[in-house]
Design a protein around this motif. Structure first.
Motif, short mmCIF file in Angstrom:
data_model
loop_
_atom_site.label_atom_id
_atom_site.label_comp_id
_atom_site.label_asym_id
_atom_site.label_seq_id
_atom_site.Cartn_x
_atom_site.Cartn_y
_atom_site.Cartn_z
N ILE A 156 0.84 -1.22 0.00
CA ILE A 156 0.00 0.00 0.00
C ILE A 156 0.87 1.26 0.00
CG2 ILE A 156 -1.69 1.34 1.33
CD1 ILE A 156 -2.77 -1.38 2.39
N THR A 157 1.90 1.28 0.84
CA THR A 157 2.67 2.53 0.99
C THR A 157 3.82 2.65 0.01
OG1 THR A 157 4.25 1.59 2.54
CG2 THR A 157 2.24 2.53 3.48
N GLY A 158 4.27 1.51 -0.50
CA GLY A 158 5.42 1.55 -1.40
C GLY A 158 6.75 1.39 -0.66
N TYR A 159 6.72 1.40 0.68
CA TYR A 159 7.97 1.26 1.43
C TYR A 159 8.19 -0.19 1.87
CZ TYR A 159 8.02 6.36 1.92
OH TYR A 159 8.04 7.70 1.69
N GLY A 160 9.34 -0.77 1.54
CA GLY A 160 9.72 -2.10 2.03
C GLY A 160 10.22 -1.97 3.46
N LYS A 202 3.10 11.07 6.14
CA LYS A 202 2.15 12.18 6.31
C LYS A 202 1.85 12.91 5.01
CE LYS A 202 2.01 15.14 10.37
NZ LYS A 202 2.83 15.96 11.24
N SER A 203 0.56 13.15 4.74
CA SER A 203 0.19 14.04 3.63
C SER A 203 0.01 15.39 4.30
CB SER A 203 -1.13 13.60 3.03
OG SER A 203 -2.18 13.87 3.93
N ARG A 255 0.54 9.67 2.42
CA ARG A 255 1.23 9.80 1.13
C ARG A 255 2.06 8.55 0.86
NH1 ARG A 255 2.05 14.36 -1.64
NH2 ARG A 255 1.57 15.65 0.16
N ARG A 256 1.90 8.00 -0.34
CA ARG A 256 2.70 6.82 -0.70
C ARG A 256 4.11 7.27 -1.09
NH1 ARG A 256 -2.00 3.48 -1.72
NH2 ARG A 256 -3.44 4.57 -3.08
N VAL A 292 -1.31 10.81 -2.81
CA VAL A 292 -2.00 10.95 -1.54
C VAL A 292 -3.25 10.08 -1.58
CG1 VAL A 292 -3.28 12.60 -0.12
CG2 VAL A 292 -1.09 13.25 -1.11
N TYR A 293 -3.51 9.33 -0.52
CA TYR A 293 -4.64 8.40 -0.54
C TYR A 293 -5.28 8.33 0.84
CZ TYR A 293 -1.69 5.27 2.12
OH TYR A 293 -0.91 4.75 3.13
N PRO A 294 -6.56 7.99 0.89
CA PRO A 294 -7.23 7.87 2.18
C PRO A 294 -7.11 6.45 2.73
CG PRO A 294 -8.83 7.73 0.42
CD PRO A 294 -7.49 7.82 -0.25
#
Ligand code: C2E
Ligand code: CA
Ligand code: CA
Length: 574
Positions: A53-57, A70-71, A99-100, A105-107
């Motif tokens: 979902i976030t793109g972070y490993g 944070k967005s 924020r990905r 930016v996503y809810p």
């Protein structure tokens, strides 16, 4: 939506993450994102869904604070409230925009729970979240639409209420003040009407981005709808601080808005209320700001005003008037008074202006300036205006019998009446009904009314002209148009506004303006009439400089029908 089905409350995450392989496998493979952080907020572990979902490993986020997600869609208060809830209740649950890694930016629906050790101290934090982005998209951004204004991207009235609720709770707890500012663009409707909705929409967008640019993310800015905006300033020390903020907006509005082919200057009216002194609940505090804004409008727009307790009394007075007004027509509480119009050369009364009066049993005398604008706003001016016209035409016939056929009756007509399709037909019918010649009727239309829709007004005035009805421009000089503008209009008379006559004896500027008006009136072949003449000096000055007619207390105050006939018969033998 809720994540209860995952029953996080019942999972002893603390003990199991590294020890219980089954639980680990479940958490690893669930579709909700999960992160575990230590008591300082540094991430210890995330599951696969989190990375998806976030793109972070895990390698990129390990040891970091989830703050990197944070967005800037929420202000500091939002996060303060969140942490307050975690400290007090042990958890927080709600919708949040993050924020990905790729910047999108996503809810998400997020649950954060504090896990405590045997000494009741926070040992770890567990976050569980579900990506709502697809749901938003698939429901055609339903939620977004519910909370954000599609035109400007600003929070709408619903989100504003949510935020205000939070901010008020926060302010109460910390003994702070909030300022609520109700902004309304002056004469926005006219921009829409004259330049089209596209230009109007563009203006709202550019106006919104100017506000955002001035205040950044620290101030909640929302669009209520139409040309109304609400700003919330947090932790203000007093009105002065808010006024300084507002002044920044007024300063920026000195620059024109460049929209398509137009350069437009815009002014605003702003009403300010302070929480908690000007209202306790959301509705009250918003209403107080709105009431203050209306006060600015009444006093001529392009300004700001702080709410005062007395204002809401005035507003309820207005509502009262509005309600009584509708019944007043049936109860025959209105009457017309007549004020003579006198020729300066012959000294004869050429006609009269009909001026409405209202006497209410409980409220007493109510002046036309108090109820005509309200009647225009509510549309009541249509039935009321018809009544005035009929009454005046009927009385004109009577006056002619007593005072001669030359007598002209002047009737004030509001722009709302002119926009009524049947207006010309109604005038014709009434003239026939009472057998009054069209040339004995003069309709007074204010200069500002004409400016609200020149083409339409021109067409109607031309129809009236063909019938033979006379047209006078009322309150001339107050509407920012030039005399030459009227050369195309079928006008008979210009009534010079009383504000110019008031100082005509002493003030050189007033003299200059009035003389120029009289001169140009002559060149255009029109009749000039000076309003509000109160003394013989004024009369003589105007006569000397060629003003054709006067009207004012000097030659007669507005009087009822009986007094009018008596007075005119006495001093003006025909
Ligand atoms: P207006 O059409 O400019 O009417 C002239 C106003 O000036 C009247 O106030 C009149 O009483 C007042 N006036 C006349 N001579 C003098 C003077 O020498 N000195 C001073 N200080 N004032 C003078 P009023 O009757 O209070 O009416 C106010 C306004 O209300 C009118 O301004 C008009 O705009 C509106 N109004 C009045 N009657 C009607 C009506 O029947 N229909 C519509 N649509 N509007 C009306
Ligand atoms: Ca008038
Ligand atoms: Ca006038």
């Amino acid at each position: 939506m809720c994540l209860d089905n995952i029953a996080i409350d019942n999972i002893e995450i603390d003990n199991m993450i590294y020890e219980n392989d089954l639980a680990k496998t479940i958490l690893e493979n669930t579709s909700e994102g999960i992160a575990i952080a230590d008591q300082d907020g540094s991430v210890l572990w995330v599951n696969r869904a989190f990375s998806h979902i976030t793109g972070y490993g895990i390698n990129e986020i390990y040891g970091k604070n989830p703050r990197i997600l944070k967005s800037n869609k929420h202000n500091e208060t939002f996060y303060e409230e969140m942490w307050h809830s975690i400290e007090e209740k042990g958890y927080w649950e709600g919708e949040i925009w993050n924020r990905r890694k790729d910047g999108e930016v996503y809810p998400e629906w997020l649950l954060i729970k504090a896990i405590k050790d045997e000494n009741n101290k926070v040992d770890k934090y567990v976050s569980l979240f579900r990506d709502l982005y697809k749901k938003y998209r698939s429901k055609k951004d339903l939620k977004y639409k519910t909370y954000y204004d599609p035109l400007t991207g600003l929070p709408n009235r619903y989100l504003l209420k949510d935020r205000l609720d939070l901010l008020m709770a926060h302010a109460k707890r910390n003994n702070e003040k909030l300022a609520i500012v109700f902004l309304d663009i002056d004469r926005f409707k006219r921009i829409n009407d004259t330049l089209g909705y596209n230009v109007g929409d563009k203006l709202l967008q550019v106006f919104s981005s100017r506000l955002k640019h001035i205040f950044g993310v620290d101030v909640t800015i929302s669009r209520q709808g139409g040309d109304e905006f609400i700003l919330i300033f947090e932790d203000v020390k007093g009105p002065k601080e808010v006024i300084n903020h507002i002044k920044k907006i007024f300063k920026r509005l000195r620059e024109p808005f460049k929209l398509k082919d137009y350069e437009i200057y815009v002014t605003i009216s702003a009403g300010i209320s302070i929480y908690p002194s000007d209202g306790d609940g959301i509705d009250n505090i918003l209403r107080s700001a709105e009431v203050a804004m209306y006060r600015v409008k009444e006093n001529g727009r392009n300004n700001y005003e702080l709410y005062e307790y007395n204002m809401s009394n005035e507003i309820s007075q207005q509502l009262k008037i509005e309600n009584y007004m509708i019944k007043a027509l049936e109860k025959k509480e209105f009457i017309l008074h007549y004020q003579p119009q006198v020729n300066t050369i012959t000294n004869r009364v050429e006609g009269a202006e009909a001026l409405i009066r209202w006497h209410h049993d409980e409220m007493g005398y109510i002046g036309p300036m108090q109820f005509i604008p309200l009647a225009e706003e509510t549309g009541f001016i249509l039935p009321l205006g018809s009544w005035i016209l009929e009454e005046a035409i009927k009385d004109a016939k009577e006056f002619q019998k007593e005072l001669g056929d030359e007598f002209i009756m002047a009737v004030n007509i509001s722009a709302v009446q002119l926009r009524d399709e049947n207006f010309v037909g109604r005038v014709k019918k009434l003239l026939n009904k009472y057998d009054l010649s069209p040339k004995s009727l003069e309709l007074e239309i204010t200069e500002t009314h004409i400016m609200t829709g020149p083409e339409l007004v021109l067409r109607i005035l031309e129809e009236l002209k063909v019938m033979g009805v006379k047209i006078a421009i009322d309150d001339f000089g107050t509407g920012y148009s030039s005399l030459s503008y009227f050369k195309d209009f079928p006008i008979d008379k210009l009534k010079i506004d009383q504000s110019f006559i008031r100082d005509i004896i002493k003030d050189k500027n007033s003299q200059g303006i009035v003389l120029a008006m009289i001169d140009m009136t002559k060149r255009l072949g029109l009749i000039s009439l000076a309003e509000g003449v109160e003394s013989i000096k004024e009369l003589e000055y105007l006569k000397k400089h060629g003003c054709d007619c006067i009207q004012g207390y000097f030659t007669g105050r507005p009087m009822d029908k009986k007094d009018f006939i008596q007075k005119i018969k006495k001093c003006d033998k025909r």
